[in-house]
Design a protein around this motif. Sequence first.
Motif, PDB file in Angstrom:
ATOM      1  N   VAL A 150      48.297  32.613  45.657  1.00 18.28           N
ATOM      2  CA  VAL A 150      49.623  32.665  46.276  1.00 18.28           C
ATOM      3  C   VAL A 150      50.299  31.301  46.169  1.00 18.28           C
ATOM      4  O   VAL A 150      51.465  31.201  45.796  1.00 18.28           O
ATOM      5  CB  VAL A 150      49.520  33.107  47.753  1.00 18.28           C
ATOM      6  CG1 VAL A 150      50.853  32.932  48.467  1.00 18.28           C
ATOM      7  CG2 VAL A 150      49.056  34.554  47.845  1.00 18.28           C
ATOM      8  N   TYR A 163      52.210  39.671  44.062  1.00 20.26           N
ATOM      9  CA  TYR A 163      52.534  39.237  45.419  1.00 20.26           C
ATOM     10  C   TYR A 163      53.958  38.689  45.504  1.00 20.26           C
ATOM     11  O   TYR A 163      54.393  37.914  44.650  1.00 20.26           O
ATOM     12  CB  TYR A 163      51.551  38.165  45.895  1.00 20.26           C
ATOM     13  CG  TYR A 163      51.823  37.725  47.317  1.00 20.26           C
ATOM     14  CD1 TYR A 163      51.544  38.564  48.387  1.00 20.26           C
ATOM     15  CD2 TYR A 163      52.395  36.485  47.586  1.00 20.26           C
ATOM     16  CE1 TYR A 163      51.820  38.178  49.692  1.00 20.26           C
ATOM     17  CE2 TYR A 163      52.665  36.083  48.889  1.00 20.26           C
ATOM     18  CZ  TYR A 163      52.378  36.939  49.941  1.00 20.26           C
ATOM     19  OH  TYR A 163      52.651  36.552  51.223  1.00 20.26           O
ATOM     20  N   PRO A 176      56.255  36.636  48.246  1.00 20.45           N
ATOM     21  CA  PRO A 176      56.268  35.953  49.547  1.00 20.45           C
ATOM     22  C   PRO A 176      57.266  36.548  50.538  1.00 20.45           C
ATOM     23  O   PRO A 176      57.077  36.457  51.752  1.00 20.45           O
ATOM     24  CB  PRO A 176      56.660  34.514  49.189  1.00 20.45           C
ATOM     25  CG  PRO A 176      56.273  34.365  47.755  1.00 20.45           C
ATOM     26  CD  PRO A 176      56.467  35.724  47.130  1.00 20.45           C
ATOM     27  N   THR A 207      51.804  38.869  54.998  1.00 18.15           N
ATOM     28  CA  THR A 207      51.656  37.418  55.073  1.00 18.15           C
ATOM     29  C   THR A 207      50.397  37.024  54.297  1.00 18.15           C
ATOM     30  O   THR A 207      49.561  37.875  53.960  1.00 18.15           O
ATOM     31  CB  THR A 207      51.503  36.944  56.526  1.00 18.15           C
ATOM     32  OG1 THR A 207      50.249  37.429  57.033  1.00 18.15           O
ATOM     33  CG2 THR A 207      52.650  37.447  57.397  1.00 18.15           C
ATOM     34  N   VAL A 208      50.251  35.749  54.043  1.00 20.17           N
ATOM     35  CA  VAL A 208      49.052  35.270  53.345  1.00 20.17           C
ATOM     36  C   VAL A 208      47.815  35.560  54.192  1.00 20.17           C
ATOM     37  O   VAL A 208      46.766  35.953  53.676  1.00 20.17           O
ATOM     38  CB  VAL A 208      49.165  33.764  53.019  1.00 20.17           C
ATOM     39  CG1 VAL A 208      47.893  33.262  52.367  1.00 20.17           C
ATOM     40  CG2 VAL A 208      50.358  33.518  52.102  1.00 20.17           C
TER      41      VAL A 208
END
Length: 197
Positions: free
Chosen positions: A95, A166, A168, A173-174
């Motif tokens: 990410v 992915y 953001p 969320t991460v």
Amino acid sequence: MARGQGLAAIMRAARDVFAERGYHAASIRDIAREAGLSLSALYYYYSGKQALLVALLEDTLADYQNSCEVALAAAGDDPAARLNAFVRATVEYRVRRQVDSLLALRETRNLEPDQLEGFVQRRDALPGLLQEIIEDGVACGLFATPYPDEAQRTVLAMCNAIAQWYQPSGDLTVTDLVDRYVHLSLTLVEYRLPGDR
């Protein structure tokens, strides 16, 4: 421009140009222009496009290796904790350096043979480390999978693929992503709590 700023500008420009156009379509002149430098200034730092590609790929690999080493050093000896740490470090890295991850996936094949062999050896040490974690878990009875090789390849493939999809700005969320991928990885290796063995 100070030396450190010049190097950083070139690296950012090379990454952006390679990501947008691909290695073969990118030119050293495009990269110099994007970095805000003259062609001669760029050549002061790097001998050409291949040297830039090598520098980018080596930088991203070193960062990923360091992330894994730091996470594993804090995890101790328990295979489940080490698998958790490895997956967490990989997901967070994919990410954090999404563009770099995609470049490594697409452009490694464009390394010249003398550069490719050493890079691949260093890169492949990480799957080997994951393999050891899974084999240790199987050996001590924490992981019940009869397919440790396939489990290793699947865990790594699904974590690496995050860079391809992915967003953001999306719902995940991460932290959510890490938690889900740790759960999926422990499921793949058939993690058994000590009381369940």
